[in-house]
Design an enzyme around this catalytic site. Structure first.
Site, PDB file in Angstrom:
ATOM      1  N   LYS A 112       0.855  -1.194   0.000  1.00 52.75           N
ATOM      2  CA  LYS A 112       0.000   0.000   0.000  1.00 52.75           C
ATOM      3  C   LYS A 112       0.887   1.240   0.000  1.00 52.75           C
ATOM      4  CE  LYS A 112      -1.674   2.945   2.774  1.00 52.75           C
ATOM      5  NZ  LYS A 112      -1.721   4.101   1.866  1.00 52.75           N
ATOM      6  N   GLU A 124      10.103   1.521  10.377  1.00 57.42           N
ATOM      7  CA  GLU A 124      11.148   2.517  10.138  1.00 57.42           C
ATOM      8  C   GLU A 124      10.458   3.857  10.286  1.00 57.42           C
ATOM      9  OE1 GLU A 124      13.029   5.225   9.021  1.00 57.42           O
ATOM     10  OE2 GLU A 124      12.900   4.561   6.939  1.00 57.42           O
ATOM     11  N   CYS A 138      13.615  10.977   6.745  1.00 60.86           N
ATOM     12  CA  CYS A 138      13.721  10.504   8.127  1.00 60.86           C
ATOM     13  C   CYS A 138      15.174  10.567   8.620  1.00 60.86           C
ATOM     14  CB  CYS A 138      13.170   9.097   8.249  1.00 60.86           C
ATOM     15  SG  CYS A 138      13.781   7.995   6.993  1.00 60.86           S
ATOM     16  N   GLU A 150      10.013  15.928  14.983  1.00 58.71           N
ATOM     17  CA  GLU A 150      10.423  15.759  13.586  1.00 58.71           C
ATOM     18  C   GLU A 150       9.636  16.768  12.748  1.00 58.71           C
ATOM     19  OE1 GLU A 150       9.285  12.124  11.366  1.00 58.71           O
ATOM     20  OE2 GLU A 150      11.363  12.061  10.710  1.00 58.71           O
TER      21      GLU A 150
HETATM   22  P1  NDP Z   1       1.991   8.510   7.935  1.00 63.38           P
HETATM   23  O1  NDP Z   1       2.819   7.778   8.900  1.00 63.38           O
HETATM   24  O2  NDP Z   1       0.587   8.845   8.289  1.00 63.38           O
HETATM   25  O3  NDP Z   1       1.893   7.699   6.533  1.00 63.38           O
HETATM   26  C1  NDP Z   1       2.786   6.723   6.092  1.00 63.38           C
HETATM   27  C2  NDP Z   1       2.007   5.591   5.420  1.00 63.38           C
HETATM   28  O4  NDP Z   1       1.158   4.950   6.378  1.00 63.38           O
HETATM   29  C3  NDP Z   1       1.076   6.037   4.308  1.00 63.38           C
HETATM   30  O5  NDP Z   1       1.016   5.034   3.315  1.00 63.38           O
HETATM   31  C4  NDP Z   1      -0.252   6.159   5.016  1.00 63.38           C
HETATM   32  O6  NDP Z   1      -1.362   6.075   4.150  1.00 63.38           O
HETATM   33  C5  NDP Z   1      -0.195   4.964   5.949  1.00 63.38           C
HETATM   34  N1  NDP Z   1      -1.060   5.045   7.110  1.00 63.38           N
HETATM   35  C6  NDP Z   1      -1.569   6.152   7.712  1.00 63.38           C
HETATM   36  N2  NDP Z   1      -2.330   5.812   8.767  1.00 63.38           N
HETATM   37  C7  NDP Z   1      -2.319   4.456   8.835  1.00 63.38           C
HETATM   38  C8  NDP Z   1      -2.921   3.516   9.714  1.00 63.38           C
HETATM   39  N3  NDP Z   1      -3.710   3.904  10.731  1.00 63.38           N
HETATM   40  N4  NDP Z   1      -2.710   2.201   9.496  1.00 63.38           N
HETATM   41  C9  NDP Z   1      -1.922   1.786   8.483  1.00 63.38           C
HETATM   42  N5  NDP Z   1      -1.335   2.636   7.619  1.00 63.38           N
HETATM   43  C10 NDP Z   1      -1.508   3.960   7.792  1.00 63.38           C
HETATM   44  O7  NDP Z   1       2.746   9.797   7.547  1.00 63.38           O
HETATM   45  P2  NDP Z   1       2.122  11.140   6.935  1.00 63.38           P
HETATM   46  O8  NDP Z   1       2.071  10.946   5.492  1.00 63.38           O
HETATM   47  O9  NDP Z   1       0.830  11.523   7.568  1.00 63.38           O
HETATM   48  O10 NDP Z   1       3.194  12.212   7.387  1.00 63.38           O
HETATM   49  C11 NDP Z   1       3.075  12.798   8.679  1.00 63.38           C
HETATM   50  C12 NDP Z   1       4.407  12.939   9.333  1.00 63.38           C
HETATM   51  O11 NDP Z   1       4.993  11.647   9.468  1.00 63.38           O
HETATM   52  C13 NDP Z   1       5.430  13.714   8.532  1.00 63.38           C
HETATM   53  O12 NDP Z   1       5.283  15.069   8.719  1.00 63.38           O
HETATM   54  C14 NDP Z   1       6.709  13.163   9.115  1.00 63.38           C
HETATM   55  O13 NDP Z   1       7.013  13.812  10.311  1.00 63.38           O
HETATM   56  C15 NDP Z   1       6.391  11.713   9.379  1.00 63.38           C
HETATM   57  N6  NDP Z   1       6.841  10.816   8.302  1.00 63.38           N
HETATM   58  C16 NDP Z   1       8.014  10.181   8.481  1.00 63.38           C
HETATM   59  C17 NDP Z   1       8.501   9.365   7.502  1.00 63.38           C
HETATM   60  C18 NDP Z   1       9.785   8.694   7.671  1.00 63.38           C
HETATM   61  O14 NDP Z   1      10.368   8.216   6.685  1.00 63.38           O
HETATM   62  N7  NDP Z   1      10.282   8.593   8.879  1.00 63.38           N
HETATM   63  C19 NDP Z   1       7.807   9.170   6.226  1.00 63.38           C
HETATM   64  C20 NDP Z   1       6.539   9.853   6.154  1.00 63.38           C
HETATM   65  C21 NDP Z   1       6.107  10.656   7.172  1.00 63.38           C
HETATM   66  P3  NDP Z   1      -2.040   7.368   3.457  1.00 63.38           P
HETATM   67  O15 NDP Z   1      -1.128   8.528   3.685  1.00 63.38           O
HETATM   68  O16 NDP Z   1      -2.153   6.964   2.038  1.00 63.38           O
HETATM   69  O17 NDP Z   1      -3.366   7.559   4.105  1.00 63.38           O
END
Ligand code: NDP
Length: 453
Positions: free
Chosen positions: A152, A227, A261, A354
């Site tokens: 996904k 991660e 990250c 972050e």
């Molecule tokens: P999320 O952690 O929400 O999203 C990452 C992935 O998880 C997406 O595919 C998202 O789907 C999915 N997801 C969201 N909620 C759920 C859930 N309840 N169960 C299973 N999967 C889920 O990150 P965001 O995109 O909202 O970003 C928010 C913050 O997260 C950023 O500002 C940053 O601080 C951090 N982040 C950190 C990352 C890293 O590499 N460490 C990467 C991305 C974000 P979808 O978005 O399609 O709904």
């Protein structure tokens, strides 16, 4: 429908049907059906299929890079590098099926041996910042070990995952082995996590969602690798090559517009070198070329969304003064200028959370002990750097910093053949290198009695 927006123009670049629980269940069923045959594919044949995936990614490299650059808003030169690495990842894990070795263990009355078995259906949930790369770090070892997959991608950036699915099928991997489902995290993500036929979830994203996934996965005792976020320290000692450290610092903070990250978003600088370092840093930050992601000379693009820009902006104009502010285009697009706050207390919100945007903190320190204390004073522990000409000090500090991936006199974090992952709330498990295979296999022990009874 899922509307996919190009962050540099705010234009819709694609519209896709949005999957829900039924589509997620159907994908899990396809992957479960495909598993028995896929796990039995001869190791050499599985290796050849992975090499073929790598070759096809190289054949389509430029179109994949352009798609990723437009959808994420990342500079095309970065996207080209990432796609090249994705091909390398598949090539690297093509070496794995024939090398998934077990061991024999001396025991009484027979022969004891271990096997590395695939887990079954694995659910992969990926973020929007490095969509194709992060997918490949999971897909490569998962396929090599004989698992089938439901991936996904983030709804904001699903396009290269869809292309990857086509490439994997064209390469000859049987239908049903690799399935991409585009839907929201709340619906499709959660369904994958709770589904009883999914054996493991590998997730990259925020610590908040990672926590929720770990809790839900516990209900079915799923294997989980996470991660998550970071707030990594770039520790600059006064005896370092300060010009080199300052020249390298901007891209370690502002690469991928800071949506990384591994971003070294806290620069800890020895107080006696602060003025010299800041002077060199200012020149480097002001020189960052922010603009059109498809321009070869661009070093930083826009943020992923208007929401992300609003979040990032909320960290500026707090207690810490803005010391350096670079340039960014005006008008359409989610632009934000590279920004350095200095001096910052490690207790400030900007230093603790972050930010995931081009805002970094400079935090002065007195001595080695304080540098280590500040570097470790965070819930995270993903990456980091140490800059010094004193080799003994570099290694001493490297051993003391609680982080998964560290570099000395360099700001690199990721290599195909070395383990990547976090300490503390930055996650659990490792990706890349031979270590990733441990997280896509289960260890089985078989005892064969040889003595007559
Ligand atoms: P999320 O952690 O929400 O999203 C990452 C992935 O998880 C997406 O595919 C998202 O789907 C999915 N997801 C969201 N909620 C759920 C859930 N309840 N169960 C299973 N999967 C889920 O990150 P965001 O995109 O909202 O970003 C928010 C913050 O997260 C950023 O500002 C940053 O601080 C951090 N982040 C950190 C990352 C890293 O590499 N460490 C990467 C991305 C974000 P979808 O978005 O399609 O709904």
């Amino acid at each position: 429908m899922v509307q996919v927006v190009e962050p540099a123009t705010e234009e819709v670049m694609a519209e896709l049907p949005q999957a829900g629980v039924d589509e997620a269940d159907a994908a899990v069923a396809r992957a479960a059906d495909a598993f028995p045959a896929w796990r039995r594919v001869e190791p050499a044949e599985r290796a050849e299929l992975l090499r073929s995936v790598a070759g096809r990614i190289r054949d389509h490299a430029e179109e994949l890079a352009r798609l990723e650059a437009r959808n994420v808003g990342k500079p095309i030169s970065d996207a080209r590098g990432e796609v090249a690495m994705v091909a390398e990842v598949f090539n690297y894990y093509a070496g794995a099926p024939e090398r998934l070795l077990g061991s024999t263990i001396p025991v009484a009355g027979g022969v004891d041996m271990t096997f590395r078995e695939p887990l079954g259906v694995v659910g992969l949930i990926t973020p929007w910042n490095f969509p194709l790369s992060i997918a490949s770090w999971k897909v490569g070892p998962a396929l090599a070990a004989g698992n089938t997959i439901v991936l996904k991608p983030a709804e904001l950036t699903p396009l290269t995952a869809i292309e990857l699915e086509k490439i994997v099928v064209e390469a000859g991997v049987p239908e049903g082995v690799f399935n991409v489902v585009v839907g929201s995290g709340r619906v499709v993500g959660e369904r994958i996590v709770e589904h009883p036929d999914v054996a493991k979830v590998a997730f990259t994203g925020s610590t908040e969602v990672g926590r929720r996934i770990a809790a839900r996965a516990a209900e079915t005792i799923k294997r989980v690798t996470l991660e998550l976020g970071g707030k990594s320290a770039n520790v600059v000692f006064a005896d370092a090559d300060l010009e080199q450290a300052a020249a390298a610092a901007p891209m370690a903070m502002f690469g991928n517009a800071g949506q990384d990250c591994c971003s070294r978003s806290r620069i800890l600088v020895e107080r006696s070198a602060l003025d010299r370092f800041m002077e060199a840093l200012e020149e480097a930050v002001e020189g960052i070329a922010v603009g059109d992601p498809l321009d070869d000379s661009t070093e930083m693009g826009p943020l992923i969304s208007a929401d992300q820009r609003e979040t990032v902006a909320s960290y500026v104009n707090g207690d810490a003064p803005v010391a350096i502010r670079g340039r960014a285009p005006e008008g359409r697009g989610y632009w934000y200028p590279p920004t350095v706050l200095c001096p910052v207390s490690n207790d400030d919100r900007a230093a603790r959370e972050e930010i995931f945007g081009p805002v970094a903190c400079v935090i002065p320190f007195r001595d080695e002990a304080e540098a280590v204390r500040l570097a470790n004073d965070t819930i995270y522990g993903l990456s980091g750097s140490i800059w010094t000409r004193d080799g003994g000090k570099a290694l001493r500090v490297a051993r003391d910093i609680e982080t998964g991936v560290l570099s000395i006199n360099s700001n690199t974090s990721v290599r195909v053949s070395t383990p990547f992952g976090g300490f503390k709330q930055s996650g659990t498990g490792r990706e890349l290198g031979p270590h990733a295979l441990e997280y896509y296999t289960e260890l089985k022990n078989v005892y064969y009695a040889t003595e007559e009874r």
